[in-house]
Design a protein around this motif. Structure first.
Motif, mmCIF file in Angstrom:
data_model
loop_
_atom_site.group_PDB
_atom_site.id
_atom_site.type_symbol
_atom_site.label_atom_id
_atom_site.label_comp_id
_atom_site.label_asym_id
_atom_site.label_seq_id
_atom_site.Cartn_x
_atom_site.Cartn_y
_atom_site.Cartn_z
ATOM 1 N N VAL A 110 0.833 -1.214 0.000
ATOM 2 C CA VAL A 110 0.000 0.000 0.000
ATOM 3 C C VAL A 110 0.861 1.254 0.000
ATOM 4 O O VAL A 110 1.826 1.341 0.766
ATOM 5 N N LYS A 111 0.498 2.204 -0.858
ATOM 6 C CA LYS A 111 1.246 3.468 -0.925
ATOM 7 C C LYS A 111 0.446 4.668 -0.417
ATOM 8 O O LYS A 111 1.008 5.712 -0.131
ATOM 9 N N TYR A 112 -0.870 4.527 -0.341
ATOM 10 C CA TYR A 112 -1.703 5.664 0.110
ATOM 11 C C TYR A 112 -2.588 5.249 1.273
ATOM 12 O O TYR A 112 -3.403 4.337 1.152
ATOM 13 N N TRP A 113 -2.382 5.949 2.394
ATOM 14 C CA TRP A 113 -3.176 5.692 3.604
ATOM 15 C C TRP A 113 -3.949 6.941 3.996
ATOM 16 O O TRP A 113 -3.389 8.040 4.021
ATOM 17 N N VAL A 114 -5.212 6.747 4.339
ATOM 18 C CA VAL A 114 -6.019 7.795 4.947
ATOM 19 C C VAL A 114 -6.316 7.305 6.360
ATOM 20 O O VAL A 114 -6.838 6.199 6.535
ATOM 21 N N THR A 115 -5.947 8.070 7.377
ATOM 22 C CA THR A 115 -6.130 7.591 8.753
ATOM 23 C C THR A 115 -7.608 7.555 9.128
ATOM 24 O O THR A 115 -8.159 6.505 9.414
ATOM 25 N N ILE A 116 -8.245 8.731 9.140
ATOM 26 C CA ILE A 116 -9.632 8.835 9.595
ATOM 27 C C ILE A 116 -10.452 9.534 8.525
ATOM 28 O O ILE A 116 -10.064 10.594 8.031
ATOM 29 N N ASN A 117 -11.563 8.925 8.152
ATOM 30 C CA ASN A 117 -12.445 9.534 7.173
ATOM 31 C C ASN A 117 -13.365 10.558 7.820
ATOM 32 O O ASN A 117 -14.076 10.238 8.770
ATOM 33 N N GLU A 118 -13.365 11.765 7.310
ATOM 34 C CA GLU A 118 -14.283 12.821 7.758
ATOM 35 C C GLU A 118 -14.496 12.834 9.271
ATOM 36 O O GLU A 118 -15.612 12.605 9.739
ATOM 37 N N PRO A 119 -13.447 13.119 10.048
ATOM 38 C CA PRO A 119 -13.669 13.197 11.495
ATOM 39 C C PRO A 119 -14.769 14.200 11.848
ATOM 40 O O PRO A 119 -15.488 14.016 12.841
ATOM 41 N N GLY A 120 -14.929 15.220 11.022
ATOM 42 C CA GLY A 120 -15.977 16.213 11.269
ATOM 43 C C GLY A 120 -17.362 15.597 11.262
ATOM 44 O O GLY A 120 -18.249 16.017 12.015
ATOM 45 N N THR A 121 -17.583 14.598 10.416
ATOM 46 C CA THR A 121 -18.896 13.953 10.362
ATOM 47 C C THR A 121 -19.083 13.049 11.576
ATOM 48 O O THR A 121 -20.148 13.040 12.199
ATOM 49 N N THR A 122 -18.043 12.287 11.926
ATOM 50 C CA THR A 122 -18.126 11.453 13.129
ATOM 51 C C THR A 122 -18.449 12.311 14.342
ATOM 52 O O THR A 122 -19.337 11.998 15.137
ATOM 53 N N CYS A 123 -17.718 13.406 14.490
ATOM 54 C CA CYS A 123 -17.881 14.229 15.689
ATOM 55 C C CYS A 123 -19.231 14.943 15.688
ATOM 56 O O CYS A 123 -19.901 15.004 16.718
ATOM 57 N N THR A 124 -19.637 15.482 14.542
ATOM 58 C CA THR A 124 -20.891 16.234 14.487
ATOM 59 C C THR A 124 -22.109 15.312 14.526
ATOM 60 O O THR A 124 -23.032 15.531 15.310
ATOM 61 N N CYS A 125 -22.108 14.284 13.700
ATOM 62 C CA CYS A 125 -23.292 13.414 13.613
ATOM 63 C C CYS A 125 -23.314 12.351 14.707
ATOM 64 O O CYS A 125 -24.378 11.972 15.180
ATOM 65 N N GLY A 126 -22.129 11.849 15.114
ATOM 66 C CA GLY A 126 -22.070 10.761 16.083
ATOM 67 C C GLY A 126 -22.063 11.231 17.528
ATOM 68 O O GLY A 126 -22.630 10.581 18.407
ATOM 69 N N TYR A 127 -21.401 12.380 17.787
ATOM 70 C CA TYR A 127 -21.264 12.871 19.170
ATOM 71 C C TYR A 127 -21.912 14.249 19.359
ATOM 72 O O TYR A 127 -21.799 14.840 20.430
ATOM 73 N N GLY A 128 -22.533 14.784 18.288
ATOM 74 C CA GLY A 128 -23.168 16.095 18.388
ATOM 75 C C GLY A 128 -24.675 16.001 18.178
ATOM 76 O O GLY A 128 -25.455 16.280 19.067
ATOM 77 N N TYR A 178 -16.199 19.048 20.205
ATOM 78 C CA TYR A 178 -14.813 19.522 20.306
ATOM 79 C C TYR A 178 -13.902 18.466 20.929
ATOM 80 O O TYR A 178 -12.754 18.296 20.516
ATOM 81 N N THR A 179 -14.426 17.761 21.925
ATOM 82 C CA THR A 179 -13.612 16.704 22.548
ATOM 83 C C THR A 179 -13.306 15.619 21.523
ATOM 84 O O THR A 179 -12.179 15.112 21.425
ATOM 85 N N CYS A 180 -14.316 15.272 20.729
ATOM 86 C CA CYS A 180 -14.138 14.278 19.672
ATOM 87 C C CYS A 180 -13.126 14.772 18.636
ATOM 88 O O CYS A 180 -12.257 14.015 18.191
ATOM 89 N N ALA A 181 -13.219 16.041 18.281
ATOM 90 C CA ALA A 181 -12.278 16.608 17.302
ATOM 91 C C ALA A 181 -10.849 16.543 17.842
ATOM 92 O O ALA A 181 -9.915 16.127 17.140
ATOM 93 N N TYR A 182 -10.696 16.931 19.095
ATOM 94 C CA TYR A 182 -9.383 16.923 19.757
ATOM 95 C C TYR A 182 -8.774 15.515 19.728
ATOM 96 O O TYR A 182 -7.620 15.322 19.325
ATOM 97 N N ASN A 183 -9.595 14.533 20.115
ATOM 98 C CA ASN A 183 -9.063 13.166 20.166
ATOM 99 C C ASN A 183 -8.861 12.565 18.779
ATOM 100 O O ASN A 183 -7.933 11.779 18.570
ATOM 101 N N SER A 184 -9.702 12.941 17.818
ATOM 102 C CA SER A 184 -9.522 12.438 16.443
ATOM 103 C C SER A 184 -8.200 12.925 15.875
ATOM 104 O O SER A 184 -7.471 12.169 15.221
ATOM 105 N N ILE A 185 -7.901 14.189 16.121
ATOM 106 C CA ILE A 185 -6.659 14.751 15.585
ATOM 107 C C ILE A 185 -5.447 14.120 16.264
ATOM 108 O O ILE A 185 -4.461 13.778 15.604
ATOM 109 N N ARG A 186 -5.545 13.924 17.582
ATOM 110 C CA ARG A 186 -4.434 13.272 18.289
ATOM 111 C C ARG A 186 -4.250 11.835 17.795
ATOM 112 O O ARG A 186 -3.134 11.354 17.640
ATOM 113 N N ALA A 187 -5.370 11.143 17.530
ATOM 114 C CA ALA A 187 -5.285 9.759 17.046
ATOM 115 C C ALA A 187 -4.677 9.722 15.640
ATOM 116 O O ALA A 187 -3.824 8.883 15.342
ATOM 117 N N HIS A 188 -5.135 10.642 14.796
ATOM 118 C CA HIS A 188 -4.546 10.723 13.449
ATOM 119 C C HIS A 188 -3.032 10.918 13.544
ATOM 120 O O HIS A 188 -2.262 10.245 12.861
#
Ligand code: NAG
Ligand code: NAG
Ligand code: NAG
Ligand code: NAG
Ligand code: NAG
Ligand code: NAG
Length: 486
Positions: free
Chosen positions: A175-193, A209-219
């Motif tokens: 594999v040459k192309y990796w995407v870590t997290i797909n649309e963290p904004g959708t997960t955080c807004t729709c899943g936790y908002g 915001y907590t979800c965004a913070y942790n998504s970015i740290r995880a990425h």
């Protein structure tokens, strides 16, 4: 001179439409995601994800639909790859189901059958000259990790890092192309908002915001693990995926509307892109959430603060920009909303709408504004200077069973020709395009009522029979001509 007259002759023969070609560096593809297409939800040792839990509670999804079988790509992946080969595409973006590899999300038990499924898929792709673009996380979080707080738990970054390491080790050589997290904004807004996606939490003032913070740290963790342990031997690229609209000011001559449009960008894609591409949250978001939090009586900002150590760790964790774009938005300035129950929308404090002249999908809220993609690509190039951009999603939904999907062809034609203009006329380095999506599939809370595939899937047939829509036939001709065709 000879070259010139041959060129002239060629242009004359091909006609005006075909005179602009996608450059050799550009690759066409299609996209999909594990939970939306695979099915096989409890087969061969796969663990339970938050989406399994969510769909098995009636009332969450239209018609109580589930992804238990979905498009059945867990069993029909060879047929899917044969279609990709027939279309002539060179990229296929898919995601790994975390619980298929690590049934409870933790690395103590690795499910070899899950790894084998993805290895077989990759082998099948490569045998057909198609390169995988792999998303590590496209929303199917192992339920066990949600029981620990999911994306609200700061430790999720470490769990995600351990998972990423297992996947890089097993699949990375191919594999040459990796995407870590797909649309963290959708997960955080729709899943936790809004609570309309799994895990169904409604925490509009702080959970997002907590979800965004942790998504970015995880990425960042997954990026750094690749950089330190795998990049030298595997030589791939890693990034975060960002969904964005193009935001027009309502009145072009109003500097306040322009300000509102910029601010809306920063509160949405910017919230996720800025830390990764520039090191911290957008300043306007930091300032506004701090101000409103104070007025609300908080002694701290609802937006978590990145430490300097975190900033240095997160800053620059990208090798390209992975953009999902579907639509545009019109933004209007408004006076400050009064203090009431905190929400991210009050923090943002702008009024958004769509232009009534934009075509609307017959099955959803999607609107089509093709020039928006060209503005957005130029904006991203200028603002983040990512070096390389891959459009990892772009597409249109139609109603079930429609094979003569004229509106999708019109949409794709508009977007692709604006992408072509951005590449050729504006010099934006777009190197790939994975159309959303190859197959009709499980469209989250919308179930099977919205169909994004260029290939129709018969969900009433146990065989999940695949049929080409007009858009698939059209896309095949575009891929072959490397130009916009009628
Ligand atoms: C979905 O399930 C809920 C709860 O059992 C039920 O009230 C509703 O009628 C179901 N909807 C459909 C379309 O079957
Ligand atoms: C504002 O500018 C955009 C281009 O940025 C253009 O497409 C649009 O038509 C303009 N709107 C008005 C109301 O002039
Ligand atoms: C992120 O890195 C860039 C390039 O090294 C640097 O210019 C910028 O100041 C950093 N951002 C932060 C917030 O430290
Ligand atoms: C935040 O509040 C301060 C002090 O009231 C004010 O000067 C500043 O303009 C505010 N910033 C924003 C972005 O609203
Ligand atoms: C575009 O990106 C590709 C892949 O990183 C790179 O090889 C190429 O040099 C870039 N082109 C430009 C013009 O920057
Ligand atoms: C399902 O596929 C099998 C094998 O390809 C075929 O024999 C059968 O007729 C198909 N059934 C339907 C309903 O299409």
């Amino acid at each position: 001179m000879l070259g010139k007259s041959i060129l002239f002759l060629t242009l004359t023969i091909l006609g005006a439409l075909a005179d602009k070609k996608f450059p050799d560096t550009f690759r066409f593809g299609t996209a999909g995601a594990s939970y939306q297409i695979e099915g096989g939800w409890n087969e061969d040792g796969r663990g339970v994800s938050i989406w399994d839990t969510f769909v098995h509670t009636p009332g969450h999804v239209k018609n109580n639909a589930t992804g238990d079988v979905a498009s059945d790509s867990y069993h029909k992946y060879k047929e899917d790859v044969a279609i990709l080969a027939d279309l002539g595409v060179k990229l296929y973006r898919f995601s790994i189901a975390w619980p298929r590899i690590l049934p409870d999300g933790t690395p103590y038990k690795v499910n070899q059958a899950g790894i084998d499924y993805y290895l077989n898929l990759i082998k099948e792709l490569q045998a057909n000259g198609i390169e995988p673009v792999i998303t590590l996380y496209h929303w199917d979080l192992p339920q066990h990790l949600e029981d620990l707080g999911g994306w609200l738990n700061p430790q999720i970054a470490d769990y995600f890092g351990d998972y990423a390491r297992v996947v890089y080790k097993a699949l990375g050589p191919y594999v040459k192309y990796w995407v870590t997290i797909n649309e963290p904004g959708t997960t955080c807004t729709c899943g936790y908002g809004q609570g309309i996606h799994a895990p169904g939490k409604s925490l509009v003032g702080d959970g997002i915001y907590t979800c965004a913070y942790n998504s970015i740290r995880a990425h960042a963790k997954a990026y750094r693990i690749y950089e330190e342990e795998f990049k030298k031997t595997q030589g791939g690229k890693v990034t975060l995926n960002i969904a964005s609209s193009w935001y027009y000011p309502k009145d072009n001559s109003s500097s306040l509307d322009q300000l509102a449009a910029d601010r809306t960008f920063e509160f949405n894609p910017g919230l996720y892109a800025n830390p990764v591409f520039k090191g911290n949250w957008p300043q306007i978001v930091i300032d506004r959430v701090a101000n409103r939090s104070k007025l609300e009586g908080y002694s701290f900002s609802r937006l978590p603060v990145f430490t300097q150590e975190e900033i240095d760790y997160i800053n620059g964790t990208f090798d390209f920009f992975a953009l999902n774009i579907y639509t545009s938005s019109i933004v209007e300035y408004t006076d400050e909303w009064p203090i009431s129950q905190p929400t991210v929308w009050l923090d943002q404090g702008t009024i958004t709408s769509v232009d009534p002249s934009w075509p609307v999908s017959e099955s959803s809220w999607l609107t089509s504004d093709p020039p928006g993609v060209r503005y957005l690509l130029n904006y991203i190039q200028e603002k983040y200077n990512p070096g390389e951009i891959i459009i990892t999603e772009n597409g249109w939904s139609t109603v079930p069973g429609e094979l003569t999907d004229t509106s999708r062809v019109a949409y794709l034609k508009g977007y692709l020709s604006n992408i072509l203009d951005a590449i050729v006329d504006d010099g934006v380095n777009v190197t790939g395009y994975t159309l959303w999506s190859l197959l009709d599939n499980f469209e989250w809370a919308e179930g099977y009522t919205q169909r994004f595939g260029i290939i129709s899937v018969d969900f009433d047939d146990a065989n999940r029979t695949r049929t080409y829509k007009d858009s698939a036939k059209w896309y095949k001709r575009v891929v072959e001509a490397r130009a916009i065709v009628d």
